[in-house]
Design a protein around this motif. Structure first.
Motif, PDB file in Angstrom:
ATOM      1  N   ASP A  34      45.503 -28.755  48.376  1.00  0.00           N
ATOM      2  CA  ASP A  34      46.334 -28.540  47.196  1.00  0.00           C
ATOM      3  C   ASP A  34      47.206 -27.308  47.393  1.00  0.00           C
ATOM      4  O   ASP A  34      46.708 -26.209  47.638  1.00  0.00           O
ATOM      5  CB  ASP A  34      45.468 -28.359  45.952  1.00  0.00           C
ATOM      6  CG  ASP A  34      44.820 -29.662  45.514  1.00  0.00           C
ATOM      7  OD1 ASP A  34      45.313 -30.727  45.913  1.00  0.00           O
ATOM      8  OD2 ASP A  34      43.813 -29.600  44.778  1.00  0.00           O
ATOM      9  N   ILE A  35      48.515 -27.518  47.279  1.00  0.00           N
ATOM     10  CA  ILE A  35      49.491 -26.443  47.486  1.00  0.00           C
ATOM     11  C   ILE A  35      50.074 -26.046  46.136  1.00  0.00           C
ATOM     12  O   ILE A  35      50.684 -26.856  45.445  1.00  0.00           O
ATOM     13  CB  ILE A  35      50.610 -26.886  48.451  1.00  0.00           C
ATOM     14  CG1 ILE A  35      50.019 -27.316  49.792  1.00  0.00           C
ATOM     15  CG2 ILE A  35      51.618 -25.756  48.634  1.00  0.00           C
ATOM     16  CD1 ILE A  35      49.215 -26.239  50.504  1.00  0.00           C
ATOM     17  N   THR A  58      52.660 -14.697  47.934  1.00  0.00           N
ATOM     18  CA  THR A  58      52.374 -15.837  47.074  1.00  0.00           C
ATOM     19  C   THR A  58      53.598 -16.163  46.230  1.00  0.00           C
ATOM     20  O   THR A  58      54.527 -15.353  46.109  1.00  0.00           O
ATOM     21  CB  THR A  58      51.197 -15.530  46.138  1.00  0.00           C
ATOM     22  OG1 THR A  58      51.606 -14.532  45.182  1.00  0.00           O
ATOM     23  CG2 THR A  58      49.996 -15.008  46.924  1.00  0.00           C
ATOM     24  N   ALA A  59      53.558 -17.320  45.614  1.00  0.00           N
ATOM     25  CA  ALA A  59      54.656 -17.726  44.729  1.00  0.00           C
ATOM     26  C   ALA A  59      54.847 -16.735  43.593  1.00  0.00           C
ATOM     27  O   ALA A  59      55.980 -16.441  43.188  1.00  0.00           O
ATOM     28  CB  ALA A  59      54.379 -19.127  44.185  1.00  0.00           C
ATOM     29  N   SER A  78      53.175 -21.257  47.328  1.00  0.00           N
ATOM     30  CA  SER A  78      52.209 -20.461  48.083  1.00  0.00           C
ATOM     31  C   SER A  78      51.686 -21.347  49.204  1.00  0.00           C
ATOM     32  O   SER A  78      51.105 -22.410  48.931  1.00  0.00           O
ATOM     33  CB  SER A  78      51.039 -20.027  47.193  1.00  0.00           C
ATOM     34  OG  SER A  78      51.453 -19.130  46.189  1.00  0.00           O
ATOM     35  N   PHE A  79      51.898 -20.945  50.436  1.00  0.00           N
ATOM     36  CA  PHE A  79      51.427 -21.751  51.554  1.00  0.00           C
ATOM     37  C   PHE A  79      49.901 -21.796  51.577  1.00  0.00           C
ATOM     38  O   PHE A  79      49.220 -20.985  50.940  1.00  0.00           O
ATOM     39  CB  PHE A  79      51.961 -21.185  52.874  1.00  0.00           C
ATOM     40  CG  PHE A  79      53.419 -21.454  53.094  1.00  0.00           C
ATOM     41  CD1 PHE A  79      53.855 -22.713  53.485  1.00  0.00           C
ATOM     42  CD2 PHE A  79      54.363 -20.449  52.908  1.00  0.00           C
ATOM     43  CE1 PHE A  79      55.208 -22.970  53.689  1.00  0.00           C
ATOM     44  CE2 PHE A  79      55.710 -20.695  53.112  1.00  0.00           C
ATOM     45  CZ  PHE A  79      56.134 -21.964  53.502  1.00  0.00           C
ATOM     46  N   SER A  85      46.717 -21.652  46.335  1.00  0.00           N
ATOM     47  CA  SER A  85      46.630 -22.831  47.192  1.00  0.00           C
ATOM     48  C   SER A  85      45.261 -22.913  47.857  1.00  0.00           C
ATOM     49  O   SER A  85      44.572 -21.903  48.026  1.00  0.00           O
ATOM     50  CB  SER A  85      47.728 -22.802  48.266  1.00  0.00           C
ATOM     51  OG  SER A  85      49.005 -22.955  47.678  1.00  0.00           O
ATOM     52  N   ALA A  86      44.884 -24.120  48.249  1.00  0.00           N
ATOM     53  CA  ALA A  86      43.593 -24.330  48.899  1.00  0.00           C
ATOM     54  C   ALA A  86      43.587 -23.716  50.297  1.00  0.00           C
ATOM     55  O   ALA A  86      44.646 -23.466  50.894  1.00  0.00           O
ATOM     56  CB  ALA A  86      43.289 -25.822  48.975  1.00  0.00           C
TER      57      ALA A  86
END
Length: 258
Positions: A34-35, A58-59, A78-79, A85-86
């Protein structure tokens, strides 16, 4: 899951009456990973922007830029292994990060957009651009060469103990992701032709990761290229010259809207 919250932009902080903008929080599903991404969700004729953050960013660290560019729609991700993100056990080379961008583009419904990237996010963005250039209207690349860099054997430990822990950034990127990047990243030098307009942003002080040779490489790749230097900045231009950085980005986007 969609979470909505409001932020105030710089105009409201200066006392001007401005309605707070709404940002929504989403998750794109990427083969079991999950992104997380943020979406300003603005509408209008302005071409949207997709933001690819730097290595440990992060975003959420781009909320100010989302507000500044309002009413333009901006999506920031967020990568894997960063932010909300996971964090998979493996999958940290270039193709894996490119797939994160693909997942967010698909989930958010972006069709044609400007692509902005900072630091190592530049390599992920260039990997995406090489495969999906038809979706990208223009490109902004901040202080990083046209390379996807392999990491040395001692990089992860040094990065964790001498940067993430002292600067309290362990919540931004998990150690599993750092070790995964060290183990899986392969050295790649991008040398393809970029047909879109490109803006290269670089710090001019010590600490910048983009030297003159790196700028020349971008010039060989892109015929329609502009370079903006920041004389008071090293690598972290946003901290040193935020106002000029944001204005430069906005001016470029305005000149290259569809």
């Amino acid at each position: 899951m969609i979470i909505t919250w409001h932020i105030l932009d710089e105009r409201s902080r200066m006392g001007e009456r401005v309605e707070p903008m709404t940002i929504t929080s989403h998750f794109a599903h990427n083969n079991g990973v999950d992104i997380h991404y943020l979406d300003s969700g603005e509408s209008g004729l302005l071409t949207p922007v997709l933001i690819c953050p730097g290595l440990s960013e992060t975003a959420a660290e781009y909320e100010e830029l989302l507000a500044f560019l309002s009413p333009r729609r901006v999506v920031a991700l967020s990568f894997r292994g960063r932010g909300q993100s996971a964090t998979p056990e493996s999958g940290y080379d270039l193709a894996d990060h490119v797939s994160d961008i693909e997942a967010v583009v698909r989930d958010s419904g972006l069709d044609r957009f400007h692509l902005f990237a900072y630091s190592r996010g530049v390599s992920y963005a260039l990997g995406y651009l090489q495969q999906h250039g038809g979706r990208v209207h223009s490109v902004i690349l901040q202080d990083y060469p046209a390379q996807h860099k392999a990491m040395s054997e001692d990089w992860a430990e040094d990065y964790i103990h001498n940067y993430l822990i002292p600067y309290e950034r362990t919540g931004h990127i998990r150690s599993e992701a750092v070790w995964g990047i060290q183990k899986e990243s392969r050295q790649i030098s991008f040398q393809y032709n970029i047909g879109q307009p490109v803006l290269v942003l670089r710090g001019l002080l010590e600490g910048s990761l983009l030297d003159e040779e790196g700028v020349q490489q971008f010039m060989r790749m892109a015929k329609n290229l502009a370079v903006e230097g920041f004389k008071h900045s090293g690598h972290d231009i946003r901290s040193a010259e935020r106002d000029k950085l944001f204005e430069t980005i906005q001016t470029f986007l305005s000149h290259h809207d569809a």
